[in-house]
Design an enzyme around this catalytic site. Structure first.
Site, PDB file in Angstrom:
ATOM      1  N   ASP A 442      -1.757  -1.777  -4.724  1.00 15.24           N
ATOM      2  CA  ASP A 442      -0.887  -1.420  -5.844  1.00 15.24           C
ATOM      3  C   ASP A 442      -1.325  -2.189  -7.106  1.00 15.24           C
ATOM      4  O   ASP A 442      -1.313  -3.427  -7.130  1.00 15.24           O
ATOM      5  CB  ASP A 442       0.555  -1.763  -5.489  1.00 15.24           C
ATOM      6  CG  ASP A 442       1.547  -1.239  -6.515  1.00 15.24           C
ATOM      7  OD1 ASP A 442       1.115  -0.554  -7.468  1.00 15.24           O
ATOM      8  OD2 ASP A 442       2.756  -1.507  -6.337  1.00 15.24           O
ATOM      9  N   HIS A 515      -5.925   4.084  -4.931  1.00 11.54           N
ATOM     10  CA  HIS A 515      -5.073   3.005  -4.432  1.00 11.54           C
ATOM     11  C   HIS A 515      -3.831   3.594  -3.764  1.00 11.54           C
ATOM     12  O   HIS A 515      -3.444   4.747  -3.967  1.00 11.54           O
ATOM     13  CB  HIS A 515      -4.680   2.051  -5.566  1.00 11.54           C
ATOM     14  CG  HIS A 515      -3.615   2.589  -6.446  1.00 11.54           C
ATOM     15  ND1 HIS A 515      -2.259   2.425  -6.211  1.00 11.54           N
ATOM     16  CD2 HIS A 515      -3.694   3.320  -7.607  1.00 11.54           C
ATOM     17  CE1 HIS A 515      -1.556   3.000  -7.148  1.00 11.54           C
ATOM     18  NE2 HIS A 515      -2.405   3.562  -8.022  1.00 11.54           N
ATOM     19  N   CYS A 516      -3.234   2.750  -2.910  1.00  9.71           N
ATOM     20  CA  CYS A 516      -1.918   3.000  -2.301  1.00  9.71           C
ATOM     21  C   CYS A 516      -1.153   1.691  -2.377  1.00  9.71           C
ATOM     22  O   CYS A 516      -1.436   0.853  -3.240  1.00  9.71           O
ATOM     23  CB  CYS A 516      -2.046   3.526  -0.882  1.00  9.71           C
ATOM     24  SG  CYS A 516      -2.879   2.429   0.256  1.00  9.71           S
ATOM     25  N   GLN A 517      -0.204   1.486  -1.484  1.00  3.86           N
ATOM     26  CA  GLN A 517       0.591   0.263  -1.558  1.00  3.86           C
ATOM     27  C   GLN A 517      -0.240  -0.960  -1.186  1.00  3.86           C
ATOM     28  O   GLN A 517      -0.176  -1.988  -1.858  1.00  3.86           O
ATOM     29  CB  GLN A 517       1.818   0.367  -0.653  1.00  3.86           C
ATOM     30  CG  GLN A 517       2.755  -0.818  -0.765  1.00  3.86           C
ATOM     31  CD  GLN A 517       3.949  -0.677   0.137  1.00  3.86           C
ATOM     32  OE1 GLN A 517       3.976   0.189   1.009  1.00  3.86           O
ATOM     33  NE2 GLN A 517       4.960  -1.508  -0.066  1.00  3.86           N
ATOM     34  N   GLY A 519      -3.693  -0.494   0.164  1.00  2.00           N
ATOM     35  CA  GLY A 519      -5.099  -0.174   0.023  1.00  2.00           C
ATOM     36  C   GLY A 519      -5.873  -0.189   1.329  1.00  2.00           C
ATOM     37  O   GLY A 519      -7.109  -0.259   1.309  1.00  2.00           O
TER      38      GLY A 519
END
EC number: 3.1.3.48
Length: 597
Positions: A442, A515-517, A519
């Site tokens: 994030d 990206h995500c929360q 990664g």
């Protein structure tokens, strides 16, 4: 003179002899002082025998009286017409009846020490069993098997139903026509009560046996012997005795081994002890194991096993059950033990058969300089025998799904899912391809500027949509893409659109941030899907390429761990890339847990 029919009938009735058990008992009591062996039953049976002959003789002597009786009872007209003749016939009948009475007295006058022999005792029509004054059971007694016609006792409840002419005094087969019946010989149902006296022969009773019965008192059982050795057994023996206590079991035999006993002794034979040297077992083994292998060891000492095959010379187990050892393809097998080491992750695993070359008709391509740099880097690593694990060759794979799938590698730890405390990228975003594509967690937590990237792809629903903070958005040049995925979302339907967008910006040389929360799961699957489509790789190959990386073009992202649901979505995406008619999802529904891809 005319005589009425009623008076004639009275005359016949008054003079007709009557026979009953009471008269028989009185006759028997008068003769008991002279004959000890006679009894009421024998007298009755003898009377039946003599009565048959008596009736026949009286019929021969006075046929006129019988015919007169029949005539007088059937025709009243003839009786009134022949009144004179009736008087004469009445006198004749009275004389005949007197004759019968005299013969009856003579026939019952039995001389002392004389036994009637007109009928054998085995053919009595009625017989009183011995000692059954208190007998109340209806169980039939034991049948006699003797063939003696004069002295053999007959079991009670046996009645002869054979014709009278077959009752011969000296019949050899006494029980031929006997039928075993169940009779209740209680005193209330019989006309005689006098018991049979004990036999006066030389054999004495064998003894009195007392058994426990359901009754309150113990009844002695008399066993009366006879000449032939057959016995009468009281019927109370047939009653079930009451159980007063549980019988105790005999003590078990001792199993201690000792020297073998002699043949003539009554002790149990015991096998001799076998030494431990013959058995080849430790002293700590149990006795049950020693006994179970004693016979096997005896047979083993006399049987020579076959020669071991060449591949099992050093084997300790059975030579016939040892499979041949596989030789390594490098020829390093010299009979030395093979040391098995655990499979190391990260940089120690080799990744082969990866190529950067694409088909001629492919819509995706890379620069020749980049391909040259990959090949030069590969040659340098092979010459220096470095620990780098990624080896790229010029072999083009025919299918991206030709690797074996191991589910253990893809099982994600729970702490890596939906956890913001894990920082997989402490040094910032990781380069996943040629310093153009970067993988990160994030960006709001990492304090990086998203405006430095031309394309920002956010695939986590937990992360904030920062499209308002992304400045100067231009389609196909500067974009912010937000796709709110969860860890259980069906991402395969969105991967085509995302990978096409990434390839478009990558071809134009623009910087991309995925990206995500954390990664490590959802955003990592986007990069793996791009590798599968860009380089025509399978799920395993693309995953290993991202995890292990390359020292120059791809940074190792060893913290990635997508869950199984996302792995299945990647497999589904690979099936769509190869235009497979049967999808992986359908295959997994009807397949065992371990599959070959």
């Amino acid at each position: 003179m005319t005589t009425p029919l009623s008076s004639y009938s009275t005359t016949v009735t008054n003079h007709h002899p009557t026979f009953s058990f009471e008269s028989l008992n009185s006759i028997s009591s008068n003769n008991s002082t002279r004959n000890n062996q006679s009894n009421s039953v024998n007298s009755l049976l003898y009377f039946n025998s003599s009565g048959s002959s008596m009736v026949s003789s009286s019929s021969d002597a006075a046929p006129t009286s019988i015919s007169t009786t029949t005539t007088s009872t059937t025709s009243m007209t003839d009786a009134s017409a022949n009144a004179d003749n009736q008087q004469v016939y009445t006198i004749t009948e009275e004389d005949s009846i007197n004759d019968i009475n005299r013969k009856e007295q003579n026939s019952f006058s039995i001389q002392p020490n004389q036994t009637p022999t007109m009928l054998p005792t085995s053919s009595y029509t009625l017989q009183r069993p011995p000692g059954l004054h208190e007998y109340t059971s209806s169980i039939s007694s034991i049948s006699s098997t003797s063939s003696n016609s004069t002295s053999a006792p007959v079991s009670p409840a046996l009645i002869n139903y054979s014709p009278k002419h077959s009752r011969k005094p000296n019949s050899l087969n006494l029980n031929r026509n006997m039928k075993n019946l169940s009779l209740n010989l209680h005193d209330s149902t019989n006309g005689y009560t006098s018991p049979l006296p004990k036999s006066t022969n030389s054999n004495q009773p064998r003894g009195n046996f007392i058994m426990d019965s359901p009754s309150k008192k113990s009844t002695p059982v008399n066993r009366i012997g006879n000449n032939n050795g057959n016995d009468y057994i009281n019927a109370t023996l047939l009653q079930t005795p009451s159980i007063t206590q549980t019988p105790t079991m005999p003590p078990p035999l001792s199993l201690a081994q000792g020297p073998p006993s002699s043949v003539g002794s009554e002790s149990v034979y015991k096998f001799p002890l076998i030494s431990n040297a013959c058995l080849n077992y430790s002293a700590g083994d149990s006795d049950s194991e020693v006994e179970s292998i004693s016979m096997k060891q005896a047979a083993k000492n006399t049987i020579i096993p076959p020669m071991a095959p060449p591949f099992a010379l050093q084997s300790k187990s059975s030579p016939l059950s040892t499979p041949p050892r596989l030789h390594s393809p490098l020829g390093v097998d010299r009979g030395l033990p093979i040391s098995m080491s655990p499979i190391q992750s990260s940089l120690n695993q080799k990744f082969n058969n990866i190529t950067l070359q694409t088909p001629l008709n492919s819509s995706f391509s890379i620069n020749n300089d980049e391909a040259t740099n990959f090949n030069n880097k590969n040659n340098k690593n092979n010459n220096n025998n470095s620990t780098a694990t990624t080896t790229i060759t010029n072999t083009i794979l025919s299918t991206p799904q030709n690797v074996r799938y191991n589910s253990k590698k893809f099982h994600p730890p729970e702490e890596l899912q939906e956890s913001t405390s894990i920082n997989a990228y402490p040094n910032g975003p990781k380069n996943v391809l040629n310093n153009l594509i970067y993988l990160y967690s994030d960006p709001a937590q990492g304090k990086i500027d998203i405006n430095k990237f031309d394309l920002v792809i956010n695939v986590a629903k937990e992360c904030d949509n920062m499209s308002l903070q992304y400045m100067n958005q231009v389609p196909n040049q500067r974009e912010y893409v937000y796709i709110p995925w969860s860890h259980n979302s069906n991402i395969s339907k969105d991967l085509f659109q995302i990978t096409n967008k990434i390839d478009q910006f990558f071809t134009n040389g623009r910087k991309i941030l995925i990206h995500c929360q954390c990664g490590v799961s959802r955003s990592a699957c986007v990069v793996v899907a791009f590798y599968m489509k860009k380089f025509q790789l399978g799920v395993n190959e693309a995953y290993e390429l991202l995890k292990n990386g390359d020292q120059k073009y791809i940074d190792a992202c060893d913290r990635i761990c997508p869950n199984m649901n996302l792995i299945f979505e990647l497999m589904e995406f690979g099936d769509k890339l190869n235009n497979n008619e049967i999808s992986t999802q359908q295959l997994l529904m009807n397949s065992p847990p371990t599959i070959n891809l």
